[in-house]
Structures are given as structure tokens and as C-alpha cells.
Design a protein around this motif. Structure first.
Motif, PDB file in Angstrom:
ATOM      1  N   LYS A 258       0.803  -1.295  -0.040  1.00  0.00           N
ATOM      2  CA  LYS A 258      -0.057   0.138   0.056  1.00  0.00           C
ATOM      3  C   LYS A 258       1.048   1.239   0.054  1.00  0.00           C
ATOM      4  O   LYS A 258       0.582   2.096  -0.629  1.00  0.00           O
ATOM      5  CB  LYS A 258      -0.949  -0.063   1.252  1.00  0.00           C
ATOM      6  N   LEU A 259       1.838   1.168   0.988  1.00  0.00           N
ATOM      7  CA  LEU A 259       2.883   2.082   1.012  1.00  0.00           C
ATOM      8  C   LEU A 259       3.339   2.395  -0.355  1.00  0.00           C
ATOM      9  O   LEU A 259       3.313   3.891  -0.948  1.00  0.00           O
ATOM     10  CB  LEU A 259       3.764   2.076   1.885  1.00  0.00           C
ATOM     11  N   LEU A 260       3.987   1.595  -1.084  1.00  0.00           N
ATOM     12  CA  LEU A 260       4.697   1.792  -2.289  1.00  0.00           C
ATOM     13  C   LEU A 260       3.677   2.117  -3.445  1.00  0.00           C
ATOM     14  O   LEU A 260       4.021   3.397  -4.188  1.00  0.00           O
ATOM     15  CB  LEU A 260       5.231   0.466  -2.905  1.00  0.00           C
ATOM     16  N   SER A 261       2.539   1.873  -3.498  1.00  0.00           N
ATOM     17  CA  SER A 261       1.482   2.420  -4.469  1.00  0.00           C
ATOM     18  C   SER A 261       1.261   3.690  -4.167  1.00  0.00           C
ATOM     19  O   SER A 261       1.108   4.708  -5.170  1.00  0.00           O
ATOM     20  CB  SER A 261       0.262   1.619  -4.271  1.00  0.00           C
ATOM     21  N   ALA A 262       1.262   4.427  -3.012  1.00  0.00           N
ATOM     22  CA  ALA A 262       0.801   5.630  -2.559  1.00  0.00           C
ATOM     23  C   ALA A 262       2.145   6.493  -2.787  1.00  0.00           C
ATOM     24  O   ALA A 262       1.974   7.815  -3.122  1.00  0.00           O
ATOM     25  CB  ALA A 262       0.646   5.809  -0.969  1.00  0.00           C
ATOM     26  N   LEU A 263       3.339   5.971  -3.017  1.00  0.00           N
ATOM     27  CA  LEU A 263       4.419   6.918  -3.117  1.00  0.00           C
ATOM     28  C   LEU A 263       4.677   6.954  -4.687  1.00  0.00           C
ATOM     29  O   LEU A 263       5.290   7.690  -5.284  1.00  0.00           O
ATOM     30  CB  LEU A 263       5.645   6.165  -2.632  1.00  0.00           C
ATOM     31  N   ARG A 264       4.228   5.932  -5.343  1.00  0.00           N
ATOM     32  CA  ARG A 264       4.468   6.056  -7.045  1.00  0.00           C
ATOM     33  C   ARG A 264       4.101   7.291  -7.717  1.00  0.00           C
ATOM     34  O   ARG A 264       4.859   7.627  -8.603  1.00  0.00           O
ATOM     35  CB  ARG A 264       3.420   4.720  -7.321  1.00  0.00           C
ATOM     36  N   PRO A 265       3.117   7.952  -7.280  1.00  0.00           N
ATOM     37  CA  PRO A 265       2.944   9.370  -8.211  1.00  0.00           C
ATOM     38  C   PRO A 265       3.829  10.625  -7.565  1.00  0.00           C
ATOM     39  O   PRO A 265       3.750  11.644  -8.161  1.00  0.00           O
ATOM     40  CB  PRO A 265       1.557   9.804  -7.849  1.00  0.00           C
ATOM     41  N   THR A 266       4.654  10.267  -6.426  1.00  0.00           N
ATOM     42  CA  THR A 266       5.506  11.282  -5.881  1.00  0.00           C
ATOM     43  C   THR A 266       6.857  11.457  -6.471  1.00  0.00           C
ATOM     44  O   THR A 266       7.204  10.481  -7.497  1.00  0.00           O
ATOM     45  CB  THR A 266       5.572  11.012  -4.277  1.00  0.00           C
ATOM     46  N   LYS A 267       7.810  12.266  -6.080  1.00  0.00           N
ATOM     47  CA  LYS A 267       9.114  12.442  -6.614  1.00  0.00           C
ATOM     48  C   LYS A 267       9.955  11.166  -5.977  1.00  0.00           C
ATOM     49  O   LYS A 267      11.123  11.001  -6.501  1.00  0.00           O
ATOM     50  CB  LYS A 267       9.707  13.581  -6.075  1.00  0.00           C
ATOM     51  N   VAL A 268       9.471  10.544  -4.766  1.00  0.00           N
ATOM     52  CA  VAL A 268      10.331   9.385  -4.317  1.00  0.00           C
ATOM     53  C   VAL A 268      10.207   8.182  -5.239  1.00  0.00           C
ATOM     54  O   VAL A 268       9.372   7.431  -5.853  1.00  0.00           O
ATOM     55  CB  VAL A 268       9.691   8.985  -3.156  1.00  0.00           C
TER      56      VAL A 268
END
Length: 347
Positions: free
Chosen positions: A72-82
Motif C-alpha cells: 500500500k505504501l509503495l502504491s501511494a508513493l508511486r505518483p510522488t518524487k520518491v
């Protein structure tokens, strides 16, 4: 690692991936990574490669190694600069094997441990890699975790004191006292616990061995890996932990620093320069940074001691059996806290 795919479980994984259009035909599986917690496998059908992450074999402490939380965390970070891998599929327990796992994209670059590979093995490219690490950490700490739907990832209020207490309980006796050789550092941490510097998403295991580099120059981070410990907390804990894992010329290397021995090569900045780069990028005050570095080293000692006791009980990874590993972290923690003039208590 004490678990691997059998012909039956590999066939089940092959069907799972094929049904979702991720791979086609017969697959191979190969264990990858230097960790001793979640298990990571490179899976390939000869054309496409993906990565499967699953928890270690039981017994697993309650709340640990939560694959679905990590996905879930990886999916949430996917659209960010990370930079993070893309989650391609999630399997529930007993859907393919007896535990949940997730499938993510494969980042085809090097993970640096003991040496930096060509063409990144020049002082200029090593400096670029280090600067990209600090930029990535700053970008992570700038993520709007509420907007990303990650409010339940942690409790930032009182994080530092609570984290200290929770770690202490892993090795304390029935009266709540830490082992004798932990006590001086434990008391120092208790007496100097700072108020939180902020509330951000933090990785909690951010080091050079947990990032994939882009294979070509310029040196830069292509993906950040191993998010199992991530939470909402004090961003300076990530900075302190990173510094705790950076080796220093002329000093013995603790086990985690040994996994980043490449950072002794020409071009990689000193700990002080890395911290200054973070401060410049974020504007954060690093006055209390020694506490976060000392805490990180003490925490690693706690986790290694906890794992050592599990080995004695017959349920742990034999890697942790040597008590000298624990003592190396404690020695570095004393150095970080300025306690070198205090003789380490004997067990």
C-alpha cells in the motif's frame, strides 16, 4: 534464509503471474538482497523480470513484516518524487503460498555494498550518488502523507519517547531494566530525548544498500527498496540512521556499515557533509542530530540482541548468533553519544 520455492509453489506462482499477464510460461526464481528479514526473489520468464517480496518463515512477531502494508505504501508513493518500484500484484495468504506477498517491478541497476561499479566508480559519480540519496530523503520527507492516504501508517505525536520505550522492551528484563551493557546508552538517550522535529513519512532503514542506482551516469537513485519499517515519525531519525550506517576511515565497521563499505571510496562525502547537504535542502535544524544517530545505533544493537536471543531459543536466523555484532553497535553508540570515557558494563 531458510525458505525457498519448491516445484509446487513455483508452479503456483507461475500460474498466478501468468493469469495477470505479468509473465508468460515457465519461470525461474532467485533469492536476492542482503537482508535478514523479508525475503526477496527475482522472478523471470526469460523475457521479463519482476520481484516478489514475502515475509520470513514463522514465528513472526505481531505486526511485523506486513506485506500488504508495504505494498500500500509503495502504491501511494508511486505518483510522488520518491523513486519506488511499481506494485504489479498482491496475493493474500493461501492464495498462492501460506503467507501474503506482492509482486513489483524490477529496477535493473546496481545495489552498492562493498564497491561502486563502473561507470559510477569515479569521485564525481560517487558524489552525485550521495547527493541523490540526500535529495531522495528530502523528497520523502516532503511527501504529503495525509493527501496520500497514509494517516494510519503511524502516530507522530510523542514518537521519539515512545520509540525508545518500545525498543527497550524488546531486551528489558521483567522489571523493565535494559541489559547491563545497554544501560549507559539507554540512560543517555532517556535523558536527552528531544521533542519531535516534525512529522513526516520516514523509511527507518534508509542506507546505500537499500537503494538501486541507475546503471549509467550520472549517479542517481533509481528506486528505494525495503519499506517494511516505514512509518510516520520524526524525519531526523532517517538522517541519524543513514549516518549510523556510513563507515568512517580508521574506525571498525559495525555490521550495517560493512554493508555500505563502498562509501569509504574517494568521492563519497563524510557524515558531516551528508548532514549539511540535508540541512541545506530541507532547512531543518540538526542541533540534536547526535541523539538520532546514537538512538539508531542503540536500536540496531537492540534488534540484533533480540534476534540473538531468538537463535538461542531455536527460532532465529543463525546470522545473529555472534554477540560481538551487538557489541559493535554499542561501541559506535557510545562514540556517537560521547560516552567513550565510560567503560562498557560487562554481562
Amino acid at each position: 534464509m531458510t525458505w525457498d520455492w519448491t516445484p509446487d509453489t513455483r508452479n503456483a506462482l507461475q500460474r498466478f503471474l501468468s493469469e495477470r499477464g505479468i509473465t508468460s510460461g515457465e519461470i525461474t526464481t532467485k533469492a536476492i538482497g542482503d537482508g535478514h528479514s523479508n525475503l526477496t526473489f527475482l522472478v523471470s520468464d526469460g523475457v521479463r523480470s519482476v520481484v516478489v517480496r514475502r515475509p520470513p518463515p514463522p514465528p513472526i512477531p505481531p505486526g511485523a513484516n506486513d506485506m500488504l502494508r508495504e505494498a500500500k505504501l509503495l502504491s501511494a508513493l508511486r505518483p510522488t518524487k520518491v523513486p519506488v518500484p511499481e506494485v504489479l500484484a498482491i496475493a493474500q495468504a493461501d492464495e498462492v503460498i501460506d503467507v501474503p506477498f506482492y509482486v513489483m517491478s524490477f529496477a535493473p541497476g546496481p545495489v552498492v555494498t562493498t564497491r561502486t561499479p563502473a561507470p559510477l566508480n569515479t569521485p564525481e559519480q560517487r558524489l552525485a550518488v550521495a547527493q541523490s540519496m540526500i535529495e531522495t530523503l528530502a523528497d520523502l520527507h516532503a511527501v504529503d502523507w495525509r493527501a496520500a492516504g497514509l494517516e494510519k501508517m503511524g502516530r507522530p505525536e510523542g514518537f521519539n519517547a515512545r520509540h525508545l520505550q518500545r525498543m527497550r522492551r524488546l531486551v528489558a528484563d521483567e522489571d523493565g531494566n535494559p541489559p547491563a551493557d545497554f544501560a549507559d546508552i539507554d540512560a543517555w538517550l532517556e535523558a536527552h530525548t528531544p521533542a519531535e522535529s516534525g512529522a513526516t513519512l520516514i523509511h527507518c532503514d534508509f542506507r546505500i544498500g537499500n537503494v538501486v542506482l541507475a546503471p549509467e551516469a550520472p549517479g542517481r537513485i533509481a528506486a528505494v527498496l525495503d519499506w517494511e519499517l516505514a512509518t510516520i515519525g520524526d524525519p531526523l531519525l532517517d538522517v541519524g540512521y543513514l549516518l549510523a550506517t556510513v563507515p568512517e576511515q580508521g574506525q571498525p565497521m559495525n555490521p550495517t556499515a560493512a554493508l555500505g563499505a563502498a562509501m569509504l571510496e574517494d568521492g563519497f562525502p563524510s557524515k558531516g557533509a551528508l548532514a549539511q547537504e540535508y540541512s541545506v535542502r530541507t532547512g531543518r535544524d540538526l542541533t540534536d542530530l547526535a541523539w538520532y544517530t546514537t538512538f539508531s545505533l542503540w536500536k540496531l544493537a537492540v534488534l540484533y540482541e533480540y534476534s540473538r536471543r531468538r537463535v538461542i531459543d531455536g527460532i532465529g536466523d543463525p546470522y545473529y548468533s555472534d554477540p560481538a555484532l551487538v557489541q559493535s553497535f554499542l561501541a559506535d553508540a557510545r562514540r556517537s553519544a560521547g560516552l567513550l570515557d565510560v567503560a562498557a558494563p560487562q554481562r
